[in-house]
Motif scaffolding. Structure first.
Motif, short mmCIF file in Angstrom:
data_model
loop_
_atom_site.label_atom_id
_atom_site.label_comp_id
_atom_site.label_asym_id
_atom_site.label_seq_id
_atom_site.Cartn_x
_atom_site.Cartn_y
_atom_site.Cartn_z
N PHE A 106 -3.18 1.08 19.41
CA PHE A 106 -2.73 0.26 20.54
C PHE A 106 -3.27 0.88 21.83
N LEU A 153 -2.94 0.59 26.11
CA LEU A 153 -2.21 0.06 27.25
C LEU A 153 -3.00 0.33 28.53
N LEU A 161 -1.72 -5.04 26.94
CA LEU A 161 -1.62 -4.37 25.65
C LEU A 161 -2.67 -4.94 24.71
#
Length: 479
Positions: free
Chosen positions: A36, A38, A95
């Motif tokens: 992930f 960000l 995101l």
């Protein structure tokens, strides 16, 4: 342009665009075998919201979809890097999940705003004590609490190539004229400028080009006043970053109305409204009348008053016109000084400066006693007007009136007022007449006068409302 970026392409794009931004953050997380990423500005996001509503849910449910895991109302999906950049600039977290073609735009922006306070520039004796603030969403919230109707419409625009300022246009759909709303929409969408600072920019960019001192829009910080004009078919414009809202289109008579007029008896309200209109003539004409009767037409005054006036002018150094100009200019200096200085110091300067200057110039025989009284009355009369913009315009108009009176006497003053009336009749706002002479009793009931509420069955023509019926049977209890 629609794209399907990889995580490497997205990261490279954001870092290249924000390479000089020290507060831009790019965080990578490896959770449950998924990567992930960000992207956000740490100065714009609330770190506690990021921790509680993004990171912790991902740690607990790494295999579920982002939409099911993240519990945020301000949620959007996008495949465009350009749209994601705008989201980052507005304080959102972008995101990205490896293997996914979407970018998730999550609203966790940091809310820093001052609390709702009492109005500072539009104080009234009775009525609500809430004022708009710099946050546009909060201002819209205040308006929706006052108007609980599906007819209340809010349309938002983004204006400014660099500032990307959010502008909200509010109106009552069943009352406001569709043609005016469409024309305003056309003018707002055609604005091409780097940034917008309201309300001054909206005035000059939206309304007709006309060299005039008279304001063409009404500015208020009071939600209850904005609601009252919405109910008359007006349009209210609010902008992010400004506690002032704009009301348009308005007429000349709108600048003499105050919320206090409708909180007291209609007789008292009518008296104060007539008092404000009288103060308009006093502010413009009193110094001019002083110069005219002193230099041209002293025979128009009673003999005792003429003797007193001549005795006060006997030892004055300057002629009446220079007396008036110098004292009016001095009043403007004191007024500007009290505004720009800190509040305690400004009040002291205003009181002490006015007393000292007024006393010294008279004792030094530079000006007469009478002109000090005339200047003080002129200044007080200008402050009676509820609108700061109209008050400023009226004070400036007193200078050409003074000069014409010094050259032609009372004929010059009469000619000046005639030219003002002609100028007002030529003005328009959004294509509608700005000034309508108060000759119709039906329309003067809420312009020159404040008639009883039960008698105001129709909205005046100047309100440009599509639905002019205001009340149907307001006193049905009366047999």
């Amino acid at each position: 342009m629609r794209q399907h970026p990889s995580i490497e392409a997205a990261e490279s794009y954001f870092k290249q665009l924000f390479s000089e931004q020290s507060d831009f953050q790019s965080k990578q997380l490896l959770i449950g075998g998924n990567v992930f990423k960000l992207f956000y500005f740490e100065t714009l996001v609330d770190s506690s919201l990021v921790q509680d509503f993004i990171l912790q849910p991902l740690l607990l449910r790494p295999q579920d979809s982002i939409r099911e895991v993240v519990s945020i109302l301000d949620y959007a999906e996008s495949e465009s890097l350009e749209e994601s950049v705008q989201a980052i600039l507005y304080g959102k977290v972008v995101l990205y999940q490896s293997g996914d073609s979407k970018l998730y735009l999550l609203g966790v922006d940091l809310k820093k705003e001052r609390s709702i306070n009492i109005p500072t520039n539009e104080r009234v004796l009775r009525g609500a004590n809430e004022a708009f603030i710099e946050n546009l969403d909060t201002n819209i919230n205040l308006m929706r609490k006052l108007i609980n109707s599906t007819e209340f419409v809010v349309k938002t625009y983004t204006i400014g190539r660099l500032s990307r300022t959010k502008v909200a246009v509010m109106y009552i759909k069943s009352i406001a004229q569709t043609a005016i709303i469409e024309e305003l929409d056309r003018r707002l969408t055609s604005i091409d400028i780097d940034y917008v600072e309201a309300p001054g920019f909206i005035d000059e960019l939206v309304l007709e080009k006309k060299f005039s001192l008279f304001p063409k829009l009404l500015i208020t910080e009071r939600p209850d006043r904005a609601r009252a004009y919405l109910m008359e078919g007006k349009i209210v414009i609010g902008t992010a970053g400004s506690p002032d809202t704009i009301i348009l289109p308005v007429t000349f008579w709108s600048f003499f109305q105050s919320p206090d007029d409708y909180q007291v008896s209609w007789l008292i309200g009518t008296f104060y409204r007539l008092l404000r209109i009288s103060c308009l003539f006093v502010t413009i004409g009193l110094p001019a009348v002083y110069v005219a009767v002193s230099a041209f037409n002293p025979q128009l005054l009673p003999i005792n008053f003429v003797n007193t006036l001549q005795s006060s002018l006997k030892f004055a150094t300057f002629p009446p016109v220079l007396e008036a100009l110098s004292m009016m200019f001095m009043l403007e200096i004191l007024r500007e000084a009290t505004i720009r200085l800190a509040s305690p110091v400004g009040q002291t300067i205003g009181v002490v400066g006015g007393i000292v200057i007024g006393t010294v110039v008279v004792q030094a025989n530079l000006v007469s006693n009478t002109i000090v009284i005339v200047t003080a009355l002129t200044g007080l009369a200008s402050f009676v007007l509820p609108s700061y913009e109209m008050s400023s315009a009226v004070r400036l108009l007193s200078y050409p009136a003074l000069l014409l009176s010094s050259m032609f006497g009372l004929f010059g003053l009469a000619f000046f007022f005639m030219m003002i009336c002609i100028h007002l009749c030529q003005m328009t706002t959004l294509g509608l007449p700005y000034y309508t002479p108060p000759f119709s009793f039906r329309d003067t009931k809420d312009t020159l006068f404040r008639a009883p509420i039960w008698s105001l069955r129709k909205r005046p023509l100047g309100t440009v409302a599509s639905n002019r019926i205001r009340t149907r049977n307001p006193r049905s209890w009366k047999r």
